[in-house]
Motif scaffolding. Structure first.
Motif, PDB file in Angstrom:
ATOM      1  N   GLY A  19       0.797  -1.226   0.000  1.00 46.45           N
ATOM      2  CA  GLY A  19       0.000   0.000   0.000  1.00 46.45           C
ATOM      3  C   GLY A  19       0.826   1.271   0.000  1.00 46.45           C
ATOM      4  O   GLY A  19       0.628   2.144  -0.878  1.00 46.45           O
ATOM      5  N   LEU A  22       2.530   1.915  -3.350  1.00 47.40           N
ATOM      6  CA  LEU A  22       1.641   2.432  -4.392  1.00 47.40           C
ATOM      7  C   LEU A  22       1.247   3.875  -4.127  1.00 47.40           C
ATOM      8  O   LEU A  22       1.063   4.664  -5.074  1.00 47.40           O
ATOM      9  CB  LEU A  22       0.404   1.545  -4.496  1.00 47.40           C
ATOM     10  N   GLU A  23       1.137   4.251  -2.867  1.00 50.02           N
ATOM     11  CA  GLU A  23       0.857   5.652  -2.536  1.00 50.02           C
ATOM     12  C   GLU A  23       1.990   6.556  -3.017  1.00 50.02           C
ATOM     13  O   GLU A  23       1.755   7.629  -3.587  1.00 50.02           O
ATOM     14  CB  GLU A  23       0.656   5.808  -1.036  1.00 50.02           C
ATOM     15  N   ARG A  26       1.770   6.883  -6.833  1.00 47.10           N
ATOM     16  CA  ARG A  26       0.753   7.855  -7.264  1.00 47.10           C
ATOM     17  C   ARG A  26       1.242   9.284  -7.044  1.00 47.10           C
ATOM     18  O   ARG A  26       1.018  10.164  -7.876  1.00 47.10           O
ATOM     19  CB  ARG A  26      -0.552   7.604  -6.508  1.00 47.10           C
ATOM     20  N   ARG A  54      -5.587  -7.376  -5.465  1.00 44.84           N
ATOM     21  CA  ARG A  54      -5.954  -6.455  -4.380  1.00 44.84           C
ATOM     22  C   ARG A  54      -5.928  -4.996  -4.826  1.00 44.84           C
ATOM     23  O   ARG A  54      -6.473  -4.132  -4.131  1.00 44.84           O
ATOM     24  CB  ARG A  54      -5.013  -6.659  -3.184  1.00 44.84           C
ATOM     25  N   HIS A  55      -5.295  -4.740  -5.979  1.00 44.79           N
ATOM     26  CA  HIS A  55      -5.181  -3.360  -6.463  1.00 44.79           C
ATOM     27  C   HIS A  55      -5.465  -3.313  -7.971  1.00 44.79           C
ATOM     28  O   HIS A  55      -4.629  -2.850  -8.763  1.00 44.79           O
ATOM     29  CB  HIS A  55      -3.774  -2.808  -6.186  1.00 44.79           C
ATOM     30  N   ASP A  57      -7.186  -1.489  -9.853  1.00 45.73           N
ATOM     31  CA  ASP A  57      -7.232  -0.188 -10.511  1.00 45.73           C
ATOM     32  C   ASP A  57      -5.841   0.343 -10.843  1.00 45.73           C
ATOM     33  O   ASP A  57      -5.710   1.284 -11.640  1.00 45.73           O
ATOM     34  CB  ASP A  57      -7.951   0.828  -9.621  1.00 45.73           C
ATOM     35  N   PHE A  58      -4.814  -0.269 -10.236  1.00 45.49           N
ATOM     36  CA  PHE A  58      -3.457   0.261 -10.420  1.00 45.49           C
ATOM     37  C   PHE A  58      -2.458  -0.770 -10.938  1.00 45.49           C
ATOM     38  O   PHE A  58      -1.464  -0.405 -11.548  1.00 45.49           O
ATOM     39  CB  PHE A  58      -2.944   0.818  -9.081  1.00 45.49           C
TER      40      PHE A  58
END
Length: 258
Positions: A19, A22-23, A26, A54-55, A57-58
């Protein structure tokens, strides 16, 4: 500015928590990353598909048998690979290829496993993600033998002659942080030669962190540094590199970008 990391690995052994990674991606301008899944041994395909699920969209996953592990793949593993790569969320076959630098698997076995994955990509009408090191002529011959014309040479480190060979075959070339290193003049010349419309940028995380992060664990956010170097070598703006390489990745991998 919107960037795509065209090739990364985010296994739990390297990133306890994805997480925050990925933050940071972005925050650096990334809108997507291609998460490359690899065969680790009989029946063991790592965790790329689980992480990507789990992700969604990315992260978009691929799956393949790396040349290092080619000699360990069984017929059951090939059957598993074909079933999995046929799923719609799998964007490509690979990474697959030839590695004559380490030679962890016999070269003839590498070639057979590579060609089988090239044929699989053609059957599924999906691109092939190619790993090649010190084997450009044999790699091109294998692609020609299977008539594979859709794919990407990931972490390209060859010269202009090698780049021309792959471009003529219809492949994209993906550039990693290696282009920011010293003594890579031949590679940098190849970047200048190749049309921007055929280039992508990647991290190959957790490996090959670009300058100024070299020597530390790589992560998708650092693809920004590679894009900056491409802009410098091509004599264009960072914004143009981001726009074109992102469009290239979206087209090859059939990505829906938000």
């Amino acid at each position: 500015m919107r960037l795509v990391d065209a090739h990364c690995h985010l296994e739990p052994k390297d990133y306890a928590e994805v997480g925050p990674v990925l933050e940071r991606a972005r925050a650096a301008g990334l809108v997507h990353a291609v998460l490359v899944g690899q065969f680790h041994g009989p029946g063991d395909w790592g965790h790329a598909l689980e992480v990507a699920a789990r992700h969604p969209d990315f992260l978009s996953p691929t799956l393949g048998i790396h040349p290092h592990e080619a000699a360990r793949a069984t017929e059951g593993d090939f059957e598993m690979l074909e079933r999995t790569c046929a799923r719609p969320e799998l964007r490509a076959v690979g990474e697959a290829g030839l590695d004559y630098y380490y030679d962890h698997s016999p070269r003839e076995v590498q070639a057979t496993v590579f060609r089988r994955q090239g044929a699989l990509a053609k059957r599924l009408n999906k691109p092939l993600v190619v790993h090649v090191r010190d084997a450009h002529e044999d790699c091109d011959a294998a692609l020609a033998a299977e008539d594979v014309t859709s794919g990407v040479i990931h972490c390209f480190t060859g010269d202009t002659a090698a780049a021309r060979r792959y471009l003529d075959r219809g492949f994209f070339i993906s550039l990693s942080g290696v282009i920011t290193y010293k003594k890579t003049e031949a590679l940098q010349d190849a970047v200048r030669f190749a049309p921007l419309e055929r280039l992508m940028v990647e991290t190959d995380s957790p490996y090959l962190a670009p300058v100024p992060h070299r020597g530390r664990k790589n992560e998708p956010a650092h693809v920004l540094e590679t894009a900056k170097k491409v802009a410098e070598l091509k004599g264009v703006s960072l914004e143009e590199v981001a726009a074109v390489t992102t469009a290239n990745a979206a087209r090859l991998f059939n990505l829906t970008l938000r």
